[in-house]
Scaffold this motif. Structure first.
Motif, PDB file in Angstrom:
ATOM      1  N   LYS A   1       0.830  -1.202   0.000  1.00 17.99           N
ATOM      2  CA  LYS A   1       0.000   0.000   0.000  1.00 17.99           C
ATOM      3  C   LYS A   1       0.866   1.254   0.000  1.00 17.99           C
ATOM      4  N   ASN A   2       0.267   2.345  -0.427  1.00 19.28           N
ATOM      5  CA  ASN A   2       0.832   3.665  -0.185  1.00 19.28           C
ATOM      6  C   ASN A   2       0.217   4.176   1.110  1.00 19.28           C
ATOM      7  N   PRO A   3       0.984   4.283   2.218  1.00 15.50           N
ATOM      8  CA  PRO A   3       0.386   4.697   3.494  1.00 15.50           C
ATOM      9  C   PRO A   3      -0.291   6.064   3.439  1.00 15.50           C
ATOM     10  N   ASP A   4       0.106   6.892   2.460  1.00 17.33           N
ATOM     11  CA  ASP A   4      -0.512   8.198   2.313  1.00 17.33           C
ATOM     12  C   ASP A   4      -1.918   8.097   1.723  1.00 17.33           C
ATOM     13  N   GLU A   5      -2.180   7.012   0.978  1.00 20.55           N
ATOM     14  CA  GLU A   5      -3.498   6.768   0.377  1.00 20.55           C
ATOM     15  C   GLU A   5      -3.820   5.281   0.494  1.00 20.55           C
ATOM     16  N   PRO A   6      -4.019   4.762   1.698  1.00 22.54           N
ATOM     17  CA  PRO A   6      -4.145   3.305   1.862  1.00 22.54           C
ATOM     18  C   PRO A   6      -5.443   2.713   1.329  1.00 22.54           C
ATOM     19  N   ASP A   7      -6.433   3.547   1.017  1.00 23.54           N
ATOM     20  CA  ASP A   7      -7.715   3.027   0.546  1.00 23.54           C
ATOM     21  C   ASP A   7      -7.779   2.820  -0.964  1.00 23.54           C
ATOM     22  N   LEU A   8      -6.749   3.230  -1.690  1.00 25.87           N
ATOM     23  CA  LEU A   8      -6.784   3.110  -3.139  1.00 25.87           C
ATOM     24  C   LEU A   8      -6.704   1.645  -3.572  1.00 25.87           C
ATOM     25  N   ASN A   9      -7.379   1.329  -4.677  1.00 23.86           N
ATOM     26  CA  ASN A   9      -7.285  -0.018  -5.239  1.00 23.86           C
ATOM     27  C   ASN A   9      -5.871  -0.281  -5.748  1.00 23.86           C
ATOM     28  N   LEU A  10      -5.445  -1.543  -5.696  1.00 25.82           N
ATOM     29  CA  LEU A  10      -4.105  -1.935  -6.122  1.00 25.82           C
ATOM     30  C   LEU A  10      -4.185  -2.976  -7.226  1.00 25.82           C
ATOM     31  N   GLU A  11      -3.116  -3.033  -8.014  1.00 21.00           N
ATOM     32  CA  GLU A  11      -3.011  -4.069  -9.033  1.00 21.00           C
ATOM     33  C   GLU A  11      -2.719  -5.410  -8.376  1.00 21.00           C
ATOM     34  N   GLY A  12      -3.386  -6.441  -8.840  1.00 21.50           N
ATOM     35  CA  GLY A  12      -3.183  -7.762  -8.268  1.00 21.50           C
ATOM     36  C   GLY A  12      -2.136  -8.560  -9.014  1.00 21.50           C
ATOM     37  N   PHE A  13      -2.006  -9.823  -8.647  1.00 21.23           N
ATOM     38  CA  PHE A  13      -1.149 -10.777  -9.338  1.00 21.23           C
ATOM     39  C   PHE A  13      -2.020 -11.900  -9.911  1.00 21.23           C
ATOM     40  N   VAL A  14      -1.498 -12.608 -10.915  1.00 16.27           N
ATOM     41  CA  VAL A  14      -2.196 -13.755 -11.483  1.00 16.27           C
ATOM     42  C   VAL A  14      -2.038 -14.934 -10.530  1.00 16.27           C
ATOM     43  N   VAL A  15      -3.149 -15.444 -10.033  1.00 15.95           N
ATOM     44  CA  VAL A  15      -3.120 -16.516  -9.039  1.00 15.95           C
ATOM     45  C   VAL A  15      -4.243 -17.507  -9.329  1.00 15.95           C
ATOM     46  N   ALA A  16      -4.154 -18.638  -8.684  1.00 19.88           N
ATOM     47  CA  ALA A  16      -5.258 -19.592  -8.608  1.00 19.88           C
ATOM     48  C   ALA A  16      -5.451 -19.912  -7.136  1.00 19.88           C
ATOM     49  N   SER A  17      -6.686 -19.823  -6.657  1.00 15.64           N
ATOM     50  CA  SER A  17      -6.920 -20.003  -5.220  1.00 15.64           C
ATOM     51  C   SER A  17      -8.223 -20.752  -4.986  1.00 15.64           C
ATOM     52  N   VAL A  18      -8.290 -21.376  -3.828  1.00 11.94           N
ATOM     53  CA  VAL A  18      -9.489 -22.065  -3.363  1.00 11.94           C
ATOM     54  C   VAL A  18      -9.796 -21.556  -1.963  1.00 11.94           C
ATOM     55  N   ASP A  19     -11.067 -21.310  -1.696  1.00 11.09           N
ATOM     56  CA  ASP A  19     -11.471 -20.852  -0.362  1.00 11.09           C
ATOM     57  C   ASP A  19     -12.570 -21.778   0.161  1.00 11.09           C
ATOM     58  N   TYR A  20     -12.257 -22.470   1.256  1.00  6.16           N
ATOM     59  CA  TYR A  20     -13.228 -23.383   1.877  1.00  6.16           C
ATOM     60  C   TYR A  20     -13.571 -22.883   3.270  1.00  6.16           C
TER      61      TYR A  20
END
Length: 385
Positions: free
Chosen positions: A106-125
């Protein structure tokens, strides 16, 4: 955005050594964020793009970046499978997240801004229980890194694994997290968040990195490296008063950061490089300083100890739609800081206007004392549609 420049600062000398700037420097920024999703049955597609425009002393640039673009499958209420570019948003901290192993900082000066993600594969159970342990969630993640996929994540041609185990235990949110693979050193940590009362929440994070390599430069230009196990942690609280005043306080110990002496050596090296340029006209040493800055010292908050405080008040004195706030970010080692008063107005549907000023203060050879400007004023207008 308008900057009041500090021509004696190391980072001004590094950035503008071959330019003749006045006392102020304007900069214009614009961004267009588009997001949308399609959901049908168990399938959901979500996309968020960011187009950024900047007009500064470097010229005019524009760039469109896909922040998120992933496909989500939910074959059961307790199971979600995601694949694509995604922001995971790990961590409980507001200004910093030392356990965000698979997110950009994050940028601590603007912590609420959206950020670019990474290409991932995930599972949530997710599974719920009766008793002290009310919920458990398990999230394994795969992060491929190649020359064309996640190339800025770390060393290429590797498949990395990460994971998070979430527990809701005695009304306390707890996460256990890890990152393993050859692209980055192995990392693991935990975080927590708990409401002590209705209006008071405390949170914390702890992370450990095996065999972290820190590269730094001496005041004479010599390069050094040290390899060690880095431990970082954060402790914070959020308090909401009966009159809608919100206090956010965080202390951050950055185990991957530079010591106060290392920061002083770096700034001394930049000053010496600038003096050499003035006497010889040769900018080779300044170019070396610029390369070191980009790779190591150019990130936000590269020191080791920081304090964050934000106070905001919604509709003060019953003045509707106005929210004044004051934010301080301080380097607790060299006692330099930045102070940012602001006021936001939301009285027009889908429109937000914010006026924000920033004052930087600190001694020479301190983090905020060597920034290229002393003051900054910015006006931001944000429209939602």
């Amino acid at each position: 955005m308008l900057y009041w420049l500090d021509k004696d600062a190391a980072l001004y000398q590094l950035r503008f050594y071959n330019r003749e700037e006045g006392h102020t420097l304007p900069e214009y920024n614009a961004a267009l964020q588009l997001e949308g999703g399609i959901e049908k049955g168990i399938t959901k597609l979500f996309v968020r793009t960011n187009t950024a425009y900047q007009n500064s002393y470097l010229g005019t640039t524009s760039k469109t970046t896909v922040y998120e673009a992933f496909l989500s499958l939910k074959p059961a209420p307790s199971l979600t499978i995601d694949a694509g570019k995604k922001t995971l948003k790990w961590g409980k901290g507001y200004a910093w997240n030392p356990v965000a192993f698979v997110d950009r900082p994050k940028n601590p000066d603007e912590p609420d801004l959206n950020l670019e993600g990474f290409v991932v594969a995930s599972v949530d159970y997710i599974k719920s229980f009766n008793g002290p342990l009310k919920t458990i969630s398990i999230t394994p993640v795969l992060i491929p890194v190649s020359e064309h996929v996640n190339e800025d994540f770390g060393e290429t041609n590797h498949l990395n694994t990460a994971g998070k185990i979430y527990l809701l235990f005695y009304d306390t949110d707890i996460d256990f997290l890890f990152l393993a693979g050859a692209s980055r050193p192995s990392q693991y940590g935990m975080d927590f968040s708990r409401n002590i009362t209705t209006n008071l929440e405390i949170h914390g994070e702890f992370s450990h990195i095996d065999d972290f390599t820190r590269s730094y430069i001496g005041s004479n230009g010599s390069s050094y490296q040290t390899v060690y196990d880095a431990t970082s942690w954060l402790l914070g609280l959020r308090y909401l008063t009966e009159k809608d005043t919100t206090y956010i306080l965080e202390y951050y110990r950055n185990g991957t950061g530079f010591t106060e002496q290392e920061m002083q050596d770096y700034f001394t090296f930049v000053h010496n490089a600038y003096d050499s340029y003035l006497s010889t006209g040769n900018d080779a040493v300044l170019q070396k300083a610029a390369a070191v800055t980009e790779k190591n010292y150019g990130r936000a908050n590269v020191g080791q100890r920081y304090l964050y405080l934000r106070v905001s008040r919604k509709d003060p004195f019953d003045i509707l739609y106005w929210t004044p706030a004051l934010t301080m970010i301080a380097n607790a080692e060299d006692r330099s800081y930045q102070l940012s008063p602001e006021v936001a107005y939301t009285g027009i549907t889908n429109l937000e206007m914010r006026l924000k000023g920033t004052v930087l203060a600190g001694d020479r050879l301190s983090e905020y004392g060597e920034k290229p400007y002393d003051y900054r004023v910015e006006l931001r207008v944000r429209y939602y549609f």
